[in-house]
Write a protein that holds these residues in place. Structure first.
Motif, PDB file in Angstrom:
ATOM      1  N   VAL A 274       0.838  -1.203   0.000  1.00 45.28           N
ATOM      2  CA  VAL A 274       0.000   0.000   0.000  1.00 45.28           C
ATOM      3  C   VAL A 274       0.872   1.251   0.000  1.00 45.28           C
ATOM      4  O   VAL A 274       0.644   2.188  -0.766  1.00 45.28           O
ATOM      5  CB  VAL A 274      -0.935   0.005   1.229  1.00 45.28           C
ATOM      6  CG1 VAL A 274      -1.756   1.303   1.264  1.00 45.28           C
ATOM      7  CG2 VAL A 274      -1.861  -1.203   1.206  1.00 45.28           C
ATOM      8  N   LEU A 275       1.895   1.273   0.866  1.00 39.40           N
ATOM      9  CA  LEU A 275       2.779   2.431   0.958  1.00 39.40           C
ATOM     10  C   LEU A 275       3.558   2.637  -0.335  1.00 39.40           C
ATOM     11  O   LEU A 275       3.725   3.772  -0.805  1.00 39.40           O
ATOM     12  CB  LEU A 275       3.733   2.265   2.139  1.00 39.40           C
ATOM     13  CG  LEU A 275       3.076   2.262   3.527  1.00 39.40           C
ATOM     14  CD1 LEU A 275       4.104   1.928   4.600  1.00 39.40           C
ATOM     15  CD2 LEU A 275       2.411   3.594   3.811  1.00 39.40           C
ATOM     16  N   ASP A 276       4.022   1.550  -0.927  1.00 38.60           N
ATOM     17  CA  ASP A 276       4.768   1.642  -2.178  1.00 38.60           C
ATOM     18  C   ASP A 276       3.897   2.239  -3.279  1.00 38.60           C
ATOM     19  O   ASP A 276       4.354   3.087  -4.054  1.00 38.60           O
ATOM     20  CB  ASP A 276       5.257   0.253  -2.594  1.00 38.60           C
ATOM     21  CG  ASP A 276       5.996   0.280  -3.924  1.00 38.60           C
ATOM     22  OD1 ASP A 276       7.101   0.834  -3.987  1.00 38.60           O
ATOM     23  OD2 ASP A 276       5.447  -0.249  -4.917  1.00 38.60           O
ATOM     24  N   ARG A 277       2.650   1.829  -3.335  1.00 38.42           N
ATOM     25  CA  ARG A 277       1.726   2.359  -4.351  1.00 38.42           C
ATOM     26  C   ARG A 277       1.505   3.859  -4.134  1.00 38.42           C
ATOM     27  O   ARG A 277       1.483   4.635  -5.100  1.00 38.42           O
ATOM     28  CB  ARG A 277       0.402   1.592  -4.287  1.00 38.42           C
ATOM     29  CG  ARG A 277      -0.579   1.943  -5.380  1.00 38.42           C
ATOM     30  CD  ARG A 277      -1.657   0.880  -5.528  1.00 38.42           C
ATOM     31  NE  ARG A 277      -2.392   0.652  -4.299  1.00 38.42           N
ATOM     32  CZ  ARG A 277      -2.325  -0.468  -3.575  1.00 38.42           C
ATOM     33  NH1 ARG A 277      -1.547  -1.462  -3.956  1.00 38.42           N
ATOM     34  NH2 ARG A 277      -3.033  -0.605  -2.474  1.00 38.42           N
ATOM     35  N   MET A 278       1.382   4.282  -2.877  1.00 39.06           N
ATOM     36  CA  MET A 278       1.190   5.696  -2.579  1.00 39.06           C
ATOM     37  C   MET A 278       2.404   6.534  -2.975  1.00 39.06           C
ATOM     38  O   MET A 278       2.271   7.670  -3.441  1.00 39.06           O
ATOM     39  CB  MET A 278       0.904   5.886  -1.084  1.00 39.06           C
ATOM     40  CG  MET A 278      -0.446   5.374  -0.626  1.00 39.06           C
ATOM     41  SD  MET A 278      -0.697   5.649   1.159  1.00 39.06           S
ATOM     42  CE  MET A 278      -0.714   7.458   1.221  1.00 39.06           C
ATOM     43  N   ILE A 279       3.590   5.966  -2.786  1.00 39.66           N
ATOM     44  CA  ILE A 279       4.820   6.678  -3.149  1.00 39.66           C
ATOM     45  C   ILE A 279       4.960   6.758  -4.664  1.00 39.66           C
ATOM     46  O   ILE A 279       5.244   7.816  -5.233  1.00 39.66           O
ATOM     47  CB  ILE A 279       6.046   5.983  -2.525  1.00 39.66           C
ATOM     48  CG1 ILE A 279       5.993   6.089  -0.995  1.00 39.66           C
ATOM     49  CG2 ILE A 279       7.347   6.593  -3.045  1.00 39.66           C
ATOM     50  CD1 ILE A 279       7.009   5.218  -0.287  1.00 39.66           C
ATOM     51  N   GLN A 280       4.723   5.640  -5.329  1.00 38.07           N
ATOM     52  CA  GLN A 280       4.936   5.562  -6.778  1.00 38.07           C
ATOM     53  C   GLN A 280       3.937   6.409  -7.568  1.00 38.07           C
ATOM     54  O   GLN A 280       4.299   7.007  -8.594  1.00 38.07           O
ATOM     55  CB  GLN A 280       4.837   4.096  -7.236  1.00 38.07           C
ATOM     56  CG  GLN A 280       5.869   3.170  -6.613  1.00 38.07           C
ATOM     57  CD  GLN A 280       7.223   3.246  -7.303  1.00 38.07           C
ATOM     58  OE1 GLN A 280       7.563   4.242  -7.932  1.00 38.07           O
ATOM     59  NE2 GLN A 280       8.005   2.188  -7.186  1.00 38.07           N
ATOM     60  N   ASN A 281       2.690   6.479  -7.105  1.00 40.96           N
ATOM     61  CA  ASN A 281       1.686   7.233  -7.881  1.00 40.96           C
ATOM     62  C   ASN A 281       1.564   8.698  -7.450  1.00 40.96           C
ATOM     63  O   ASN A 281       0.717   9.439  -7.962  1.00 40.96           O
ATOM     64  CB  ASN A 281       0.315   6.546  -7.827  1.00 40.96           C
ATOM     65  CG  ASN A 281      -0.290   6.522  -6.429  1.00 40.96           C
ATOM     66  OD1 ASN A 281       0.123   7.257  -5.538  1.00 40.96           O
ATOM     67  ND2 ASN A 281      -1.296   5.670  -6.236  1.00 40.96           N
ATOM     68  N   GLY A 282       2.396   9.120  -6.490  1.00 38.28           N
ATOM     69  CA  GLY A 282       2.408  10.513  -6.083  1.00 38.28           C
ATOM     70  C   GLY A 282       1.442  10.870  -4.970  1.00 38.28           C
ATOM     71  O   GLY A 282       1.395  12.030  -4.531  1.00 38.28           O
ATOM     72  N   ASP A 283       0.644   9.903  -4.489  1.00 37.96           N
ATOM     73  CA  ASP A 283      -0.321  10.199  -3.433  1.00 37.96           C
ATOM     74  C   ASP A 283       0.361  10.626  -2.136  1.00 37.96           C
ATOM     75  O   ASP A 283      -0.165  11.477  -1.403  1.00 37.96           O
ATOM     76  CB  ASP A 283      -1.205   8.976  -3.160  1.00 37.96           C
ATOM     77  CG  ASP A 283      -2.269   8.791  -4.219  1.00 37.96           C
ATOM     78  OD1 ASP A 283      -2.421   9.695  -5.068  1.00 37.96           O
ATOM     79  OD2 ASP A 283      -2.948   7.741  -4.213  1.00 37.96           O
ATOM     80  N   MET A 284       1.524  10.041  -1.837  1.00 40.98           N
ATOM     81  CA  MET A 284       2.213  10.382  -0.598  1.00 40.98           C
ATOM     82  C   MET A 284       2.675  11.837  -0.621  1.00 40.98           C
ATOM     83  O   MET A 284       2.505  12.576   0.355  1.00 40.98           O
ATOM     84  CB  MET A 284       3.400   9.451  -0.373  1.00 40.98           C
ATOM     85  CG  MET A 284       4.015   9.551   1.017  1.00 40.98           C
ATOM     86  SD  MET A 284       2.953   8.868   2.321  1.00 40.98           S
ATOM     87  CE  MET A 284       3.215   7.101   2.066  1.00 40.98           C
ATOM     88  N   GLU A 285       3.232  12.255  -1.739  1.00 40.96           N
ATOM     89  CA  GLU A 285       3.684  13.647  -1.861  1.00 40.96           C
ATOM     90  C   GLU A 285       2.506  14.615  -1.761  1.00 40.96           C
ATOM     91  O   GLU A 285       2.604  15.670  -1.116  1.00 40.96           O
ATOM     92  CB  GLU A 285       4.420  13.843  -3.186  1.00 40.96           C
ATOM     93  CG  GLU A 285       5.011  15.231  -3.366  1.00 40.96           C
ATOM     94  CD  GLU A 285       5.867  15.353  -4.611  1.00 40.96           C
ATOM     95  OE1 GLU A 285       6.518  16.416  -4.776  1.00 40.96           O
ATOM     96  OE2 GLU A 285       5.902  14.395  -5.414  1.00 40.96           O
ATOM     97  N   LYS A 286       1.378  14.271  -2.380  1.00 40.03           N
ATOM     98  CA  LYS A 286       0.189  15.120  -2.303  1.00 40.03           C
ATOM     99  C   LYS A 286      -0.318  15.215  -0.865  1.00 40.03           C
ATOM    100  O   LYS A 286      -0.754  16.284  -0.417  1.00 40.03           O
ATOM    101  CB  LYS A 286      -0.914  14.555  -3.209  1.00 40.03           C
ATOM    102  CG  LYS A 286      -0.615  14.643  -4.697  1.00 40.03           C
ATOM    103  CD  LYS A 286      -1.721  13.980  -5.506  1.00 40.03           C
ATOM    104  CE  LYS A 286      -1.386  13.985  -6.987  1.00 40.03           C
ATOM    105  NZ  LYS A 286      -2.423  13.253  -7.779  1.00 40.03           N
ATOM    106  N   LEU A 287      -0.260  14.103  -0.158  1.00 44.88           N
ATOM    107  CA  LEU A 287      -0.713  14.082   1.229  1.00 44.88           C
ATOM    108  C   LEU A 287       0.125  15.022   2.093  1.00 44.88           C
ATOM    109  O   LEU A 287      -0.410  15.806   2.884  1.00 44.88           O
ATOM    110  CB  LEU A 287      -0.640  12.652   1.768  1.00 44.88           C
ATOM    111  CG  LEU A 287      -0.880  12.450   3.263  1.00 44.88           C
ATOM    112  CD1 LEU A 287      -2.237  12.992   3.660  1.00 44.88           C
ATOM    113  CD2 LEU A 287      -0.771  10.969   3.612  1.00 44.88           C
TER     114      LEU A 287
END
Length: 311
Positions: A274-287
């Motif tokens: 889940v965390l890897d997907r958030m990092i790869q698709n840019g969701d983590m940066e947006k958060l």
């Protein structure tokens, strides 16, 4: 006869205590079947996890929500009160529990542990640290799935300082730091202690930043995300980010990941996806941006990006 009764009672008590400990530590299948997941976050720790207007908020709280949503589970937050060190936090909240932390509904049982603990420094040397006898200190937990890189940062009052090109300026100008922190140790010992008298100690970065706004200190040093958060809250261009490094400090940036029990790596793998997907698709940066924070990918992703750029 009395001895036999006492023995039976003792065996029953030990069995019940063992059952309580096992009930507190859940495996992957238990978590998925229960309909909820307990995510461990530190209490009163803005911008990562804290209460605002009666509601849990912060970057890590939102990360926990995203993980629970990905699994289709209800989120239950496990609030962590920091102990003397990370080893204590891991023991008390991930794999064993604190003997004084009792379940109000069942005084004989300890409160349930976190299934996953967030904001754990991801460092292989620390993860495989050994005691004096050669045993792994953290053998009961696995630290994995880095999702952010953190570092130290200085913010300063632009009306008092034109710039902070070197920490040497704090031989003459006061700087605020959190008591018993790495910055506190650094500014009281670096440069032969010449910055010691100008180092002011505060309970936390928030009070240090307030002291800067009140003119008590000219600058503050804390973690990058904390500094970003208080600058964002202040909304005043008077307070600026310094761009200097910290000579002789040693490690100045580190990755942040999760901790799970050694016995439940399967849950760790699932959370890592889940965390890897958030990092790869840019969701983590947006958060992070939603909280006014800069986001830096963990070292693994930076190395991977550099390798792709060289191809």
């Amino acid at each position: 006869m009395l001895r036999n009764k006492l023995s039976i009672s003792l065996i029953s008590l030990l069995a019940s205590l063992l059952t309580c400990e096992q009930a507190s530590a859940r495996l992957y299948d238990d978590v998925m079947a229960s309909g909820h997941i307990r995510m461990g976050v530190y209490e009163n720790f803005p911008p990562y996890s804290f209460i605002r207007e009666g509601q849990p908020t912060g970057v890590d709280v939102e990360v926990a929500r995203r993980i629970a949503q990905a699994f289709g589970l209800e989120l239950q937050l496990h609030w962590i009160t920091p102990d003397e060190g990370l080893e204590d936090d891991l023991r008390n909240n991930v794999w064993k529990g604190h003997y004084l932390d009792k379940d109000e509904a069942n005084p004989l049982a300890m409160k349930q542990l976190a299934d996953v603990m967030l904001r754990v420094p991801y460092d292989k040397a620390y993860a495989y640290k050994q005691d004096s006898l050669g045993y792994l200190i953290n053998e009961q937990v696995v630290m994995t799935a880095p999702y952010q890189q953190e570092k130290w940062q200085v913010a300063y009052d632009g009306q008092r300082l034109d710039a902070v090109r070197t920490v040497a300026v704090f031989q003459y100008e006061p700087i605020g730091v959190e008591v018993d922190s790495v910055p506190a140790f650094y500014f009281t010992s670096a440069m032969g202690g010449r910055m010691r008298e100008m180092t002011h100690h505060y309970p936390n970065p928030e009070t240090a930043f307030k002291a800067m706004k009140q003119g008590e200190v000219a600058a503050v040093m804390a973690m990058q995300s904390e500094i970003d958060w208080w600058l964002h809250q202040a909304g005043d261009k008077r307070y600026r980010l310094a761009e200097n490094g910290f000579p002789t400090m040693g490690k100045q940036s580190w990755d942040i990941g999760i901790a799970i029990r050694q016995s439940d790596r399967q849950l760790g793998y699932a959370v890592e996806e889940v965390l890897d997907r958030m990092i790869q698709n840019g969701d983590m940066e947006k958060l992070f941006a939603e909280y006014g924070l800069r986001y830096t990918k963990p070292e693994f992703y930076q190395v991977m990006m550099e390798a792709d750029a060289e191809r």
